[in-house]
Scaffold this motif. Structure first.
Motif, PDB file in Angstrom:
ATOM      1  N   LYS A 155      -3.437  11.658  -3.268  1.00  0.00           N
ATOM      2  CA  LYS A 155      -2.594  10.714  -1.990  1.00  0.00           C
ATOM      3  C   LYS A 155      -3.327   9.979  -2.154  1.00  0.00           C
ATOM      4  CE  LYS A 155      -0.278  14.692   0.256  1.00  0.00           C
ATOM      5  NZ  LYS A 155      -0.568  15.876   1.861  1.00  0.00           N
ATOM      6  N   THR A 215      -4.342   5.838  -1.763  1.00  0.00           N
ATOM      7  CA  THR A 215      -3.267   4.727  -1.888  1.00  0.00           C
ATOM      8  C   THR A 215      -2.863   3.775  -2.500  1.00  0.00           C
ATOM      9  OG1 THR A 215      -4.038   4.764   0.863  1.00  0.00           O
ATOM     10  CG2 THR A 215      -3.469   2.491   0.259  1.00  0.00           C
ATOM     11  N   GLN A 238       1.342  -1.223  -0.165  1.00  0.00           N
ATOM     12  CA  GLN A 238       0.131  -0.115   0.145  1.00  0.00           C
ATOM     13  C   GLN A 238       0.724   1.191   0.086  1.00  0.00           C
ATOM     14  OE1 GLN A 238      -3.071  -0.190   2.597  1.00  0.00           O
ATOM     15  NE2 GLN A 238      -3.040  -2.442   3.105  1.00  0.00           N
ATOM     16  N   ARG A 239       1.246   1.798  -1.244  1.00  0.00           N
ATOM     17  CA  ARG A 239       1.923   3.257  -1.506  1.00  0.00           C
ATOM     18  C   ARG A 239       1.436   4.461  -1.433  1.00  0.00           C
ATOM     19  NH1 ARG A 239       6.759   3.622  -4.574  1.00  0.00           N
ATOM     20  NH2 ARG A 239       7.142   1.525  -5.157  1.00  0.00           N
ATOM     21  N   VAL A 240       1.528   5.287  -0.648  1.00  0.00           N
ATOM     22  CA  VAL A 240       0.723   6.624  -0.412  1.00  0.00           C
ATOM     23  C   VAL A 240       2.304   7.587  -1.210  1.00  0.00           C
ATOM     24  CG1 VAL A 240      -0.417   8.454   0.620  1.00  0.00           C
ATOM     25  CG2 VAL A 240      -0.457   5.842   1.439  1.00  0.00           C
ATOM     26  N   ALA A 294      -3.091   8.871  -7.017  1.00  0.00           N
ATOM     27  CA  ALA A 294      -2.748   7.888  -6.150  1.00  0.00           C
ATOM     28  C   ALA A 294      -1.279   9.399  -6.303  1.00  0.00           C
ATOM     29  CB  ALA A 294      -1.444   6.878  -6.649  1.00  0.00           C
TER      30      ALA A 294
END
Length: 279
Positions: free
Chosen positions: A141, A143, A110-112, A137
């Motif tokens: 922002k 996820t 999970q990249r933010v 994303a």
């Protein structure tokens, strides 16, 4: 990048959360234990400014334009006070190494994106070329969620073993094709991975054309009790876009990461906590 006149620098800061399928739905990204761990993590070759948590799941066209500075001179990348030639890099026979315990395990990432410094347009382009998918994303922002697998490093790969607690361990390496496939949303079989040239090529769609990512410099810190990490410089070949979409251009990006092993404070499950910065 060396440019005697001026060079615009951008920085992408992101937070990553990696956990098991069917396991923890949301690890505490800003937990006290995690903040304390991040404060104690050192860096390879500079400051890192993103973070990651890893938790395992059981196994299951035209001639490109040369890269040039505004003065017309070939671009070189600053590296420990000297220049790195993007077009004639030294051969590399190693990879980025991860702990042996990650071999044959699956991870959900999970990249933010938490912060962007410098030119927003250039940062967004670098983020996308390196595998970014949904623009929300980057801009909102949102996820980003994708898969990552790790496999055993080949025994003949340079420095593929390390010593941990007095034992010799075989390192794990990232399945780069699967990660890119999952992030971009394309078939893994359509991705061309060339270990001899340290390059990976993919096509997001026919309108955008192929993107080639080649690692021209790599420094690694093997797994130890205090952590592990990497510092890679990518040469990126892709379409110039816009009215010049039929012409390919070279770009470059530096990706630095460092990780530290730990446990999630709410579940006790093993995790990896890390930080990253892209410039």
């Amino acid at each position: 990048v060396n440019d005697e006149e001026a060079t615009m620098t951008t920085m992408i800061i992101a937070s990553l959360l990696i956990c098991s399928y069917g396991g923890v739905e949301a690890l505490s990204v800003y937990s006290r234990a995690r903040r304390d761990a991040l404060q104690n993590i050192s860096t390879i070759g500079g400051v890192f400014a993103s973070s990651s948590i890893f938790q395992p799941q059981a196994s299951q066209a035209a001639t490109p334009l040369p890269l040039q500075s505004s003065s017309g001179a070939p671009v070189r990348i600053e590296e420990l006070g000297s220049g790195l030639d993007l077009f004639s890099p030294k051969p590399m026979t190693s990879e980025v190494y991860y702990p042996s315990s990650m071999i044959d395990t699956k991870w959900r990432v999970q990249r933010v994106v938490t912060s962007v410094e410098g030119n927003l347009e250039q940062s967004a382009l670098a983020w996308k070329l390196l595998g970014g998918s949904d623009e929300r994303a980057f801009t909102s922002k949102l996820t980003e969620v994708y898969e990552a697998d790790y496999v055993a490093a080949p025994e003949n790969m340079k420095d593929a073993t390390y010593t941990f607690e007095g034992k010799t361990m075989q390192a794990a390496i990232l399945d780069r094709s699967l990660e890119l496939s999952s992030r971009v949303g394309i078939d893994k079989g359509s991705i061309i991975l060339d270990a001899n040239t340290n390059s990976i090529e993919y096509t997001r769609n026919n309108n955008e054309g192929p993107v080639n990512l080649t690692v021209v410099s790599r420094k690694i810190e093997p797994p130890t009790e205090s952590g592990f990490g990497s510092d890679e410089i990518y040469r990126i070949l892709s379409s110039a876009g816009g009215i010049f979409a039929g012409t390919n251009v070279y770009r470059c990006a530096r990706v630095r990461r460092r990780f530290r092993r730990g446990f999630d404070e709410s579940t006790g499950k093993r995790i990896l906590d890390g930080i990253e910065i892209v410039t």
